[in-house]
Scaffold this motif. Structure first.
Motif, short mmCIF file in Angstrom:
data_model
loop_
_atom_site.label_atom_id
_atom_site.label_comp_id
_atom_site.label_asym_id
_atom_site.label_seq_id
_atom_site.Cartn_x
_atom_site.Cartn_y
_atom_site.Cartn_z
N SER A 1 11.33 80.21 3.94
CA SER A 1 11.31 81.52 3.27
C SER A 1 9.95 81.88 2.70
O SER A 1 9.70 83.04 2.39
CB SER A 1 12.36 81.54 2.16
N VAL A 2 9.05 80.90 2.54
CA VAL A 2 7.75 81.18 1.93
C VAL A 2 6.58 80.88 2.85
O VAL A 2 5.43 81.13 2.49
CB VAL A 2 7.57 80.41 0.61
N LYS A 3 6.86 80.36 4.03
CA LYS A 3 5.78 80.03 4.97
C LYS A 3 4.92 81.25 5.27
O LYS A 3 5.44 82.34 5.51
CB LYS A 3 6.37 79.50 6.28
N GLY A 4 3.61 81.03 5.24
CA GLY A 4 2.69 82.12 5.53
C GLY A 4 2.38 83.00 4.34
O GLY A 4 1.48 83.84 4.40
N ARG A 5 3.13 82.82 3.24
CA ARG A 5 2.91 83.64 2.04
C ARG A 5 2.46 82.80 0.85
O ARG A 5 1.67 83.28 0.03
CB ARG A 5 4.19 84.40 1.67
N PHE A 6 2.98 81.59 0.73
CA PHE A 6 2.66 80.72 -0.39
C PHE A 6 1.75 79.59 0.09
O PHE A 6 1.86 79.13 1.23
CB PHE A 6 3.92 80.10 -0.97
N THR A 7 0.88 79.13 -0.81
CA THR A 7 0.01 78.00 -0.52
C THR A 7 0.04 77.02 -1.68
O THR A 7 -0.26 77.42 -2.82
CB THR A 7 -1.43 78.45 -0.26
N ILE A 8 0.37 75.77 -1.39
CA ILE A 8 0.35 74.72 -2.41
C ILE A 8 -0.96 73.96 -2.28
O ILE A 8 -1.44 73.71 -1.17
CB ILE A 8 1.57 73.78 -2.26
N SER A 9 -1.54 73.59 -3.42
CA SER A 9 -2.77 72.82 -3.41
C SER A 9 -2.81 71.98 -4.66
O SER A 9 -2.06 72.20 -5.61
CB SER A 9 -4.00 73.72 -3.32
N ARG A 10 -3.71 71.00 -4.66
CA ARG A 10 -3.84 70.13 -5.82
C ARG A 10 -5.31 69.80 -6.01
O ARG A 10 -5.99 69.44 -5.06
CB ARG A 10 -3.02 68.85 -5.66
N ASP A 11 -5.77 69.91 -7.23
CA ASP A 11 -7.10 69.48 -7.63
C ASP A 11 -6.94 68.08 -8.21
O ASP A 11 -6.48 67.92 -9.34
CB ASP A 11 -7.70 70.45 -8.65
#
Length: 120
Positions: A58-68
């Motif tokens: 449902s969120v592919k292509g719209r949301f991006t997860i990342s970690r510092d």
């Protein structure tokens, strides 16, 4: 002591963007979940130890997860938001790599939650 402290979120019109943050101590944050009123908590995205990411359809292509990793902070960039994205969002951490990442029981620690409201 383990702490996951969330920030960000808020209200936005459909098509807008928001970014969530999850600052951690004592553990490594890895996943985002959300829970809409009257619905079960669902996995949104996870970032694995070597950096691979997995998203709910449902969120592919719209949301991006990342970690510092230097800041031990997890992020969720949410673009092209839709009214159906409205929910309380939570970050999560586990002491092991979850084998069923979308299942809340796989996680030991949770952030306090932050509301996201998308209006049409």
């Amino acid at each position: 002591q383990v702490r996951l402290v969330q920030s960000g979120g808020g209200s936005v019109q459909a098509g807008g963007s928001l970014r969530l943050s999850c600052a951690a101590s004592g553990t490594t944050p890895m996943a985002w979940f959300r829970q809409a009123p009257g619905k079960e908590r669902e996995g949104v995205a996870i970032i694995l130890p070597r950096g691979a990411t997995i998203y709910a359809d449902s969120v592919k292509g719209r949301f991006t997860i990342s970690r510092d990793n230097a800041k031990n902070t997890l992020y969720l960039q949410m673009n092209s938001l839709r009214p159906e994205d409205t929910a309380m969002y939570y970050c999560a951490a586990s002491t092991t790599v979850p084998f069923r990442w979308r299942e809340p029981f796989q996680y030991n620690y949770w952030g306090q939650g932050t509301p996201v409201t998308v209006s049409s």
